[in-house]
Design a protein around this motif. Structure first.
Motif, PDB file in Angstrom:
ATOM      1  N   CYS A 232       0.827  -1.204   0.000  1.00  0.00           N
ATOM      2  CA  CYS A 232       0.000   0.000   0.000  1.00  0.00           C
ATOM      3  C   CYS A 232       0.862   1.254   0.000  1.00  0.00           C
ATOM      4  CB  CYS A 232      -0.920  -0.007   1.208  1.00  0.00           C
ATOM      5  SG  CYS A 232      -1.991   1.443   1.310  1.00  0.00           S
ATOM      6  N   SER A 233       1.928   1.238   0.765  1.00  0.00           N
ATOM      7  CA  SER A 233       2.832   2.390   0.805  1.00  0.00           C
ATOM      8  C   SER A 233       3.378   2.694  -0.577  1.00  0.00           C
ATOM      9  CB  SER A 233       3.973   2.106   1.787  1.00  0.00           C
ATOM     10  OG  SER A 233       4.972   3.102   1.711  1.00  0.00           O
ATOM     11  N   ARG A 234       3.786   1.651  -1.287  1.00  0.00           N
ATOM     12  CA  ARG A 234       4.319   1.850  -2.641  1.00  0.00           C
ATOM     13  C   ARG A 234       3.209   2.233  -3.611  1.00  0.00           C
ATOM     14  NH1 ARG A 234       7.592  -2.884  -1.040  1.00  0.00           N
ATOM     15  NH2 ARG A 234       5.975  -4.233  -1.894  1.00  0.00           N
ATOM     16  N   LEU A 235       2.063   1.571  -3.486  1.00  0.00           N
ATOM     17  CA  LEU A 235       0.954   1.801  -4.410  1.00  0.00           C
ATOM     18  C   LEU A 235       0.520   3.270  -4.405  1.00  0.00           C
ATOM     19  CD1 LEU A 235      -1.255   0.252  -6.221  1.00  0.00           C
ATOM     20  CD2 LEU A 235      -2.705   0.470  -4.193  1.00  0.00           C
ATOM     21  N   LEU A 236       0.404   3.842  -3.203  1.00  0.00           N
ATOM     22  CA  LEU A 236      -0.123   5.199  -3.054  1.00  0.00           C
ATOM     23  C   LEU A 236       0.962   6.254  -2.888  1.00  0.00           C
ATOM     24  CD1 LEU A 236      -3.104   4.469  -0.622  1.00  0.00           C
ATOM     25  CD2 LEU A 236      -3.125   4.534  -3.114  1.00  0.00           C
ATOM     26  N   GLY A 237       2.210   5.825  -2.759  1.00  0.00           N
ATOM     27  CA  GLY A 237       3.274   6.791  -2.532  1.00  0.00           C
ATOM     28  C   GLY A 237       3.222   7.411  -1.152  1.00  0.00           C
ATOM     29  N   LEU A 238       2.763   6.651  -0.167  1.00  0.00           N
ATOM     30  CA  LEU A 238       2.680   7.133   1.209  1.00  0.00           C
ATOM     31  C   LEU A 238       3.888   6.670   2.014  1.00  0.00           C
ATOM     32  CD1 LEU A 238      -1.065   6.363   2.078  1.00  0.00           C
ATOM     33  CD2 LEU A 238      -0.067   8.611   1.642  1.00  0.00           C
ATOM     34  N   PRO A 239       4.358   7.476   2.958  1.00  0.00           N
ATOM     35  CA  PRO A 239       5.399   6.980   3.873  1.00  0.00           C
ATOM     36  C   PRO A 239       4.870   5.774   4.644  1.00  0.00           C
ATOM     37  CG  PRO A 239       5.102   9.358   4.090  1.00  0.00           C
ATOM     38  CD  PRO A 239       3.970   8.864   3.248  1.00  0.00           C
ATOM     39  N   GLU A 240       5.738   4.835   4.951  1.00  0.00           N
ATOM     40  CA  GLU A 240       5.296   3.610   5.603  1.00  0.00           C
ATOM     41  C   GLU A 240       4.595   3.879   6.924  1.00  0.00           C
ATOM     42  OE1 GLU A 240       8.613   0.989   5.902  1.00  0.00           O
ATOM     43  OE2 GLU A 240       9.048   1.074   3.757  1.00  0.00           O
ATOM     44  N   HIS A 241       5.082   4.894   7.673  1.00  0.00           N
ATOM     45  CA  HIS A 241       4.483   5.145   8.984  1.00  0.00           C
ATOM     46  C   HIS A 241       3.088   5.741   8.874  1.00  0.00           C
ATOM     47  CE1 HIS A 241       5.934   9.221   8.126  1.00  0.00           C
ATOM     48  NE2 HIS A 241       5.138   9.660   9.079  1.00  0.00           N
ATOM     49  N   LYS A 242       2.676   6.107   7.669  1.00  0.00           N
ATOM     50  CA  LYS A 242       1.327   6.626   7.460  1.00  0.00           C
ATOM     51  C   LYS A 242       0.330   5.534   7.062  1.00  0.00           C
ATOM     52  CE  LYS A 242       2.010  11.091   8.126  1.00  0.00           C
ATOM     53  NZ  LYS A 242       1.282  11.862   9.171  1.00  0.00           N
ATOM     54  N   VAL A 243       0.783   4.301   7.027  1.00  0.00           N
ATOM     55  CA  VAL A 243      -0.090   3.170   6.682  1.00  0.00           C
ATOM     56  C   VAL A 243      -0.102   2.197   7.852  1.00  0.00           C
ATOM     57  CG1 VAL A 243      -0.554   1.278   5.083  1.00  0.00           C
ATOM     58  CG2 VAL A 243       0.469   3.405   4.235  1.00  0.00           C
ATOM     59  N   ARG A 244      -1.274   1.888   8.335  1.00  0.00           N
ATOM     60  CA  ARG A 244      -1.435   0.915   9.415  1.00  0.00           C
ATOM     61  C   ARG A 244      -2.344  -0.204   8.938  1.00  0.00           C
ATOM     62  NH1 ARG A 244      -4.427   1.829  15.306  1.00  0.00           N
ATOM     63  NH2 ARG A 244      -3.876  -0.212  16.217  1.00  0.00           N
ATOM     64  N   VAL A 245      -1.891  -1.440   9.064  1.00  0.00           N
ATOM     65  CA  VAL A 245      -2.690  -2.609   8.690  1.00  0.00           C
ATOM     66  C   VAL A 245      -3.015  -3.389   9.949  1.00  0.00           C
ATOM     67  CG1 VAL A 245      -2.778  -4.751   7.361  1.00  0.00           C
ATOM     68  CG2 VAL A 245      -1.661  -2.718   6.401  1.00  0.00           C
ATOM     69  N   ILE A 246      -4.299  -3.694  10.120  1.00  0.00           N
ATOM     70  CA  ILE A 246      -4.763  -4.454  11.278  1.00  0.00           C
ATOM     71  C   ILE A 246      -5.381  -5.749  10.777  1.00  0.00           C
ATOM     72  CG2 ILE A 246      -6.293  -4.463  13.274  1.00  0.00           C
ATOM     73  CD1 ILE A 246      -6.238  -1.370  13.119  1.00  0.00           C
ATOM     74  N   MET A 247      -4.823  -6.829  11.231  1.00  0.00           N
ATOM     75  CA  MET A 247      -5.349  -8.150  10.900  1.00  0.00           C
ATOM     76  C   MET A 247      -5.752  -8.824  12.207  1.00  0.00           C
ATOM     77  SD  MET A 247      -3.249 -11.493  10.096  1.00  0.00           S
ATOM     78  CE  MET A 247      -4.062 -13.074  10.229  1.00  0.00           C
ATOM     79  N   ARG A 248      -7.015  -9.050  12.366  1.00  0.00           N
ATOM     80  CA  ARG A 248      -7.469  -9.753  13.566  1.00  0.00           C
ATOM     81  C   ARG A 248      -7.576 -11.244  13.238  1.00  0.00           C
ATOM     82  NH1 ARG A 248      -5.478  -6.055  16.326  1.00  0.00           N
ATOM     83  NH2 ARG A 248      -6.746  -4.282  16.991  1.00  0.00           N
ATOM     84  N   ASP A 249      -8.790 -11.750  13.082  1.00  0.00           N
ATOM     85  CA  ASP A 249      -8.971 -13.157  12.723  1.00  0.00           C
ATOM     86  C   ASP A 249      -9.141 -13.270  11.215  1.00  0.00           C
ATOM     87  OD1 ASP A 249      -8.946 -14.318  15.379  1.00  0.00           O
ATOM     88  OD2 ASP A 249     -10.853 -13.282  15.676  1.00  0.00           O
ATOM     89  N   THR A 250      -8.518 -14.277  10.640  1.00  0.00           N
ATOM     90  CA  THR A 250      -8.653 -14.536   9.205  1.00  0.00           C
ATOM     91  C   THR A 250      -9.076 -15.982   9.025  1.00  0.00           C
ATOM     92  OG1 THR A 250      -7.079 -12.844   8.500  1.00  0.00           O
ATOM     93  CG2 THR A 250      -7.410 -14.701   7.019  1.00  0.00           C
ATOM     94  N   GLY A 251     -10.181 -16.172   8.351  1.00  0.00           N
ATOM     95  CA  GLY A 251     -10.769 -17.504   8.219  1.00  0.00           C
ATOM     96  C   GLY A 251     -10.210 -18.287   7.049  1.00  0.00           C
ATOM     97  N   GLY A 252      -8.933 -18.579   7.105  1.00  0.00           N
ATOM     98  CA  GLY A 252      -8.291 -19.372   6.065  1.00  0.00           C
ATOM     99  C   GLY A 252      -7.697 -18.504   4.972  1.00  0.00           C
ATOM    100  N   GLY A 253      -6.575 -18.934   4.451  1.00  0.00           N
ATOM    101  CA  GLY A 253      -5.918 -18.220   3.361  1.00  0.00           C
ATOM    102  C   GLY A 253      -5.370 -19.168   2.315  1.00  0.00           C
ATOM    103  N   PHE A 254      -4.534 -20.137   2.759  1.00  0.00           N
ATOM    104  CA  PHE A 254      -4.007 -21.197   1.895  1.00  0.00           C
ATOM    105  C   PHE A 254      -3.220 -20.664   0.698  1.00  0.00           C
ATOM    106  CE2 PHE A 254      -8.318 -22.527   3.421  1.00  0.00           C
ATOM    107  CZ  PHE A 254      -7.867 -23.235   4.513  1.00  0.00           C
TER     108      PHE A 254
END
Length: 775
Positions: A232-254
């Protein structure tokens, strides 16, 4: 790894109950669809109804007039805002395939996202999507990847011949004398159908832009939260510290949720143009339509044998379907197919060629053991060879499987095997089955008109690697003033129990009671960078990160305890959240009291010991690759009238090193095995000749249920790997080993008819047709 004092190592290796289960089993998990933000908007995609066409006109006026619709975005609204769209997994300079956010000028598969509708709720968004008018000029699609190279049409004009990538091993002519002079040469062409991960929770994303401070917060269903942040930081040209990703529970990925896909790009690009958070939750039809395909491939495999049935050489010519927009670049998994084709066998010479071809179907994505076809081709070929040579397939493998005492061993394609037990796990699985007894039962059954079969698959699995961008993993451990231990790791837990694993390892590393340990994962604002869940890396990498970090804290705790108890550092033991003096158990101090000293009575600390009890460290994998191996044994009965396959037993003997938690290990094996059984017998993401998907509901895309899957039986052979604790990966093996074992069992059952299997899945209709052809 830290040398644990006597009595401290109590949890690793034990069947500890999963710490996440109370939350998940009582319905208190937090998935992306549970996230609600003030004034939140909802998104829905308008997708192409055809496999290939030119977009000649678009009109969103009627959709925008619908009450509750906020915006309709097309390619010209979002695509120009893309700064960079490469994945950390591949790197900036690795050649990649096209990846527009929305279809621009041309649609390239049925389901291609053409427009993004944003409205006050999902219902209005879906109604509005139906009102968006798009005119298409039909173009001839490239549907069959196998003939895409000869097609006059191009999926992507910049890729001539529809080649997404290609790689060749040793020149085939160098092995020609070996094949020409061999006593026996066996060849087969094996086709595997497209099938997909089908996670219980589909893809989903919530993106919230804060214009006041220029920050983007993302709630994601992902296996790799830090990868989402970097992308996302690269996609939008945002500094990394301006992007926060929160992952709680994920029901499978594989594998399907390792990296952001095009729909995720659209949400991220649109978020800055909206006044509130926007949510997209994929429905099941969308998931089957556009979340990606896997396994669609074929290969021509050959092996040369001497008079004693020993393998002299092996070769594989392999072609895979990349679809229209593969994510990530498909050549890496294709190359792995070629490199791993020799498997766990003593093969002196080998070569391969691999080709990845574009088609006008949904893009290829990673799926549990993306290189799995190497085992399908090799193991089916070995059973066919055994029938042609008049040798029992088990005996043929015994003559060629590598042993533990032959490690390290470099396979003929240059893969450096180590710390594996191929022959040992093979014999262990057969012992669990009682192979001679089954052969007697099979003989008696045939005399009664019953057709029983047994099949095996032995494979090697590369797991954590010291190579590439994910060769390190970080951890932060904080012993709070109360004595509670909080462990921060990247996470990416999608049902693989990284929470439980982290708690067990930390409790042992610090000598604390497991009830005193908590873990915080999946929030890029507070956790150290990590590569996420993929490639069966998590267990060994987290073990290394915790060991590195805990060493610092453990030494500090012991120093404080020794100073307070007036004892030598070497005489301090840590267990059950308490430090005691060896031989004097009544002389001790609790971890809570040690923490109080560290934080609040710093003048009482020994010289040179800093205040507080918090440490961060990174672990770097030491071995080029950590290898796991296993053998699957499957038995079945085939009804030769209806073509129905009933699985009788399925046994997995796995060497993943010492097990951190046998419950978790067996759960991982079971999940992959069931997916592999589905791929062998049922699942098929099918397209018609015009490129229209014909299996986008569970009425048509058939999944295995408890009625089709026998109880899975487990055997464990433990040879330590080169990493901390000797732990190895285990996440992908079940999906690799199950399909060839099931296919070989069916072929063995049908051997009296002279049936040879070369195409999957083995549906009842397929089996009846094979028997009729053989007759």
């Amino acid at each position: 790894m830290t040398d644990l004092k006597a009595g401290a190592a109590r949890y690793a290796g034990a069947r500890v109950h999963r710490v996440e289960d109370p939350r998940l089993l009582t319905g208190h998990g937090t998935f992306v669809d549970d996230v609600v933000r003030p004034g939140m908007l909802h998104a829905c995609f308008v997708r192409s109804p055809v496999a290939r066409a030119r977009i000649t006109a678009v009109d969103a006026s009627e959709a925008l007039a619908l009450d509750g619709v906020h915006a309709v975005f097309f390619a010209e609204d979002l695509n120009p805002d893309v700064r960079e769209s490469w994945y950390t997994l591949l790197g900036r300079d690795v050649p990649d395939t096209p990846r527009p956010a929305l279809a621009d000028g041309e649609v390239r598969f049925a389901g291609d996202p053409v427009a993004l509708v944003v409205a006050r709720d999902r219902y209005v968004a879906e109604d509005a999507a139906d009102l968006v008018e798009i005119d298409y000029e039909a173009l001839p699609p490239v549907v069959d990847y196998a003939t895409a190279g000869e097609s006059a049409e191009s999926v992507h004009p910049e890729h001539p011949g529809n080649v997404a990538g290609a790689l060749d091993g040793r020149p085939a002519e160098e092995l020609a004398p070996v094949f020409d002079g061999a006593a026996h040469v066996v060849a087969a062409t094996i086709h595997q159908q497209a099938y997909v991960p089908v996670p219980m929770e589909t893809r989903g994303l919530v993106a919230e832009w804060s214009a006041a401070d220029g920050e983007l917060t993302i709630w994601a269903s992902t296996q790799a939260p830090h990868e989402v942040r970097l992308f996302c930081s690269r996609l939008l040209g945002l500094p990394e510290h301006k992007v926060r990703v929160i992952m709680r529970d994920t029901g499978g990925g594989f594998g399907q949720k390792v990296i952001p896909m095009r729909e995720d790009m659209c949400l991220l690009l649109a978020a800055r143009k909206l006044p509130a958070a926007v949510k997209w939750i994929e429905d099941r039809r969308e998931n089957l339509l556009s979340a990606g395909q896997a396994r669609h491939e074929h290969g021509h495999a050959r092996m040369a044998f001497d008079d004693d049935g020993r393998i002299l050489a092996a070769a594989l010519d392999y072609v895979q379907d990349a679809g229209a927009y593969p994510s990530p670049s498909p050549l890496f998994s294709a190359a792995a197919v070629g490199m791993l084709f020799p498997g766990p066998y003593r093969i002196p010479q080998s070569t391969f060629s691999v080709r990845s071809m574009f088609s006008n179907t949904t893009g290829r994505t990673a799926y549990r053991g993306p290189w799995q076809f190497e085992s399908v081709a090799r193991e089916v070929l070995l059973d066919r060879a055994a029938r042609q040579l008049g040798v029992d397939p088990v005996e043929l493998r015994r003559r060629n499987l590598l042993r533990h005492d032959e490690m390290p061993f470099v396979n003929p394609n240059g893969m450096p095997y180590s710390d594996m037990t191929p022959l040992e796990t093979f014999e262990h699985a057969l012992e669990i089955l009682d192979y001679p007894a089954f052969r007697k039962e099979q003989e008696q059954g045939r005399a009664q008109g019953r057709y029983l079969g047994v099949g095996t698959c032995s494979y090697v699995e590369p797991t954590a690697s010291a190579l590439g961008p994910h060769a390190t993993e970080g951890a932060t451990i904080r012993i709070e003033p109360s004595g509670t231990v909080n462990v921060y790791v990247s996470g990416g837990s999608t049902g693989n129990s990284l929470e439980t694993t982290t708690v067990q390892l930390t409790a042992d590393a610090l000598g604390v009671d497991i009830a005193d340990v908590n873990t915080i994962q999946g929030d890029t604002a507070v956790t150290p960078f990590g590569g996420g869940t993929g490639g069966s890396r998590s267990g060994s990498m987290i073990a290394g990160a915790i060991a590195e970090t805990a060493t610092t804290l453990r030494d500090r705790v012991i120093a404080i305890a020794a100073h307070r108890l007036e004892a030598a550092v070497d005489d301090i033991e840590l267990a059950a959240s308490r430090a005691t003096v060896r031989g004097v158990p009544e002389s001790g101090i609790s971890l809570a009291d040690i923490a109080a000293l560290a934080y609040f009575q710093v003048d009482a600390l020994p010289p040179g010991v800093p205040a507080g009890l918090e440490a961060s460290a990174r672990y770097r994998a030491q071995a080029p690759m950590i290898w796991t191996n296993a053998t699957h044994v499957s038995t079945c009965e085939v009804d030769v009238v209806t073509g129905h396959v009933r699985l009788l037993r399925h046994i997995v003997s796995e060497d993943c090193g010492p097990m951190i938690n046998p419950n978790v290990v067996e759960g991982q094996i079971a999940g992959g095995t069931v997916q592999g059984i589905g791929g062998a017998l049922l699942e098929h993401l099918a397209y018609d000749e015009d490129g229209n998907p014909v299996s986008t509901t569970f009425m048509d895309y058939l999944l295995p249920t408890s009625a089709e899957v026998p109880d899975i039986e487990y055997g464990h052979v433990e040879s330590p790997g080169p990493g901390p604790g000797g732990y190895k990966g285990v996440g992908e093996g079940g999906a690799i080993g199950a399909p060839p074992a099931v296919v070989n069992a069916v072929a063995d059952a049908l051997a009296p008819f002279g049936v040879e299997i070369g195409r999957l899945p083995l549906t009842p209709a397929t089996i009846v047709a094979l028997i009729e052809e053989a007759r």
